[in-house]
Write a protein that holds these residues in place. Structure first.
Motif, PDB file in Angstrom:
ATOM      1  N   GLU A 196      27.066  26.262 121.933  1.00  0.00           N
ATOM      2  CA  GLU A 196      28.036  27.359 122.018  1.00  0.00           C
ATOM      3  C   GLU A 196      27.580  28.601 121.258  1.00  0.00           C
ATOM      4  N   ASN A 197      26.457  28.513 120.590  1.00  0.00           N
ATOM      5  CA  ASN A 197      26.013  29.626 119.751  1.00  0.00           C
ATOM      6  C   ASN A 197      25.585  30.811 120.611  1.00  0.00           C
ATOM      7  N   GLU A 198      26.301  31.919 120.481  1.00  0.00           N
ATOM      8  CA  GLU A 198      26.066  33.090 121.329  1.00  0.00           C
ATOM      9  C   GLU A 198      24.655  33.635 121.171  1.00  0.00           C
ATOM     10  N   PHE A 199      24.171  33.711 119.944  1.00  0.00           N
ATOM     11  CA  PHE A 199      22.836  34.267 119.668  1.00  0.00           C
ATOM     12  C   PHE A 199      21.751  33.427 120.338  1.00  0.00           C
ATOM     13  N   THR A 200      21.854  32.114 120.178  1.00  0.00           N
ATOM     14  CA  THR A 200      20.859  31.220 120.770  1.00  0.00           C
ATOM     15  C   THR A 200      20.890  31.274 122.285  1.00  0.00           C
ATOM     16  N   GLN A 201      22.088  31.210 122.857  1.00  0.00           N
ATOM     17  CA  GLN A 201      22.191  31.170 124.311  1.00  0.00           C
ATOM     18  C   GLN A 201      21.761  32.508 124.939  1.00  0.00           C
ATOM     19  N   ARG A 202      22.117  33.612 124.298  1.00  0.00           N
ATOM     20  CA  ARG A 202      21.677  34.917 124.800  1.00  0.00           C
ATOM     21  C   ARG A 202      20.158  35.033 124.758  1.00  0.00           C
ATOM     22  N   ASN A 203      19.563  34.680 123.617  1.00  0.00           N
ATOM     23  CA  ASN A 203      18.113  34.819 123.493  1.00  0.00           C
ATOM     24  C   ASN A 203      17.364  33.890 124.433  1.00  0.00           C
ATOM     25  N   THR A 204      17.885  32.691 124.633  1.00  0.00           N
ATOM     26  CA  THR A 204      17.248  31.762 125.572  1.00  0.00           C
ATOM     27  C   THR A 204      17.307  32.312 126.989  1.00  0.00           C
ATOM     28  N   THR A 205      18.429  32.915 127.344  1.00  0.00           N
ATOM     29  CA  THR A 205      18.575  33.515 128.674  1.00  0.00           C
ATOM     30  C   THR A 205      17.635  34.688 128.848  1.00  0.00           C
ATOM     31  N   PHE A 206      17.603  35.586 127.863  1.00  0.00           N
ATOM     32  CA  PHE A 206      16.721  36.748 127.957  1.00  0.00           C
ATOM     33  C   PHE A 206      15.262  36.310 128.038  1.00  0.00           C
ATOM     34  N   MET A 207      14.884  35.327 127.211  1.00  0.00           N
ATOM     35  CA  MET A 207      13.509  34.822 127.246  1.00  0.00           C
ATOM     36  C   MET A 207      13.159  34.294 128.630  1.00  0.00           C
ATOM     37  N   SER A 208      14.056  33.515 129.216  1.00  0.00           N
ATOM     38  CA  SER A 208      13.784  32.916 130.526  1.00  0.00           C
ATOM     39  C   SER A 208      13.580  33.991 131.591  1.00  0.00           C
TER      40      SER A 208
END
Length: 248
Positions: A196-208
């Protein structure tokens, strides 16, 4: 939370086609296949994004392979009885995108991760059809998990190694998650807050997405331009505008 109609439109009406691309995730956990891996739980987020956009994806755990230490393509030629690296290397070479995932141990990436990087290095003397180093034209990123400090440090060392070998690293090509300092829940543990961590999920999405975009650009342009970076021509005497051609 359901997406609004406008949000769904933004997600599904993009003009990009990634269906001819492939991505290999190397999960450098210390755990063999069949044992829950927190790193793989985060890898699955990136994989889901790529799968949804037609990228052919695969996750492998190098710990499942017999990978002797060394910096040569086949360590059976250097005293070891078995080396599975040539098999794993074939998968690496076929992928447009390489994502190395690793847990953090004592502030560093795992021992399995370092060995994979060393074995990747063992192939770096090979050249592609253009006379460039073999990893030119491929792109890479990294995912880090742990319950101790070190996400950015591990990402720094992994991404430095990959670009030095010839991989192209797009913007924001790393993401990770750590819990509170000290013993505590890992990413996939119930109540960890990782998924649920917004920072982690956002960065993982941007990286992908950045990896897919970079792979698309490289593939469509035929890889990196082959002028000024061809080792075989340098060794043949071509100096590519080097200011002192008689330095030898």
């Amino acid at each position: 939370m359901a997406l609004t109609e406008r949000q769904q439109e933004l997600c599904t009406t993009h003009p990009y086609d990634f269906s001819d691309l492939s991505a290999l995730f190397l999960n450098c956990t210390l755990k063999p296949t069949g044992v829950t891996s927190n790193t793989e739980a985060l890898i699955e987020v990136s994989r889901a994004i790529m799968d949804a956009n037609g990228v052919k994806t695969q996750i492998l755990r190098p710990v499942d392979y017999q990978l002797p230490p060394g910096v040569y393509p086949d360590m059976t030629e250097h005293g070891f009885q078995r080396d599975d690296w040539p098999e794993l290397c074939e998968q690496v070479m076929q992928a447009h995108i390489l994502i190395i995932g690793t847990p953090i141990w004592l502030g560093e990436e795992s021992s399995v991760c370092r060995r994979v990087i060393e074995r990747l290095y063992g192939e770096s003397g090979r050249l592609n059809a253009k006379g460039q180093y073999i990893y030119y034209g491929k792109t890479a990123g990294t995912l880090i998990t742990g319950n101790e400090d070190g996400v950015k440090h591990c990402a720094m060392t992994v991404l430095y190694a990959l670009q030095h070998l010839g991989y192209t690293i797009p913007p924001q090509a790393d993401a990770g998650w750590i819990g509170e300092a000290g013993p505590g829940p890992s990413y996939a543990d119930e109540g960890s807050g990782g998924p649920e961590n917004e920072f982690t999920q956002r960065n993982t999405t941007f990286m992908s997405w950045n990896l897919m975009h970079m792979a698309r650009l490289l593939t469509d342009s035929g890889g990196m331009p082959a002028h000024g970076n061809q080792r075989d021509r340098w060794e043949a005497g071509c100096r590519f505008d080097h200011p002192n051609p008689d330095y030898r």
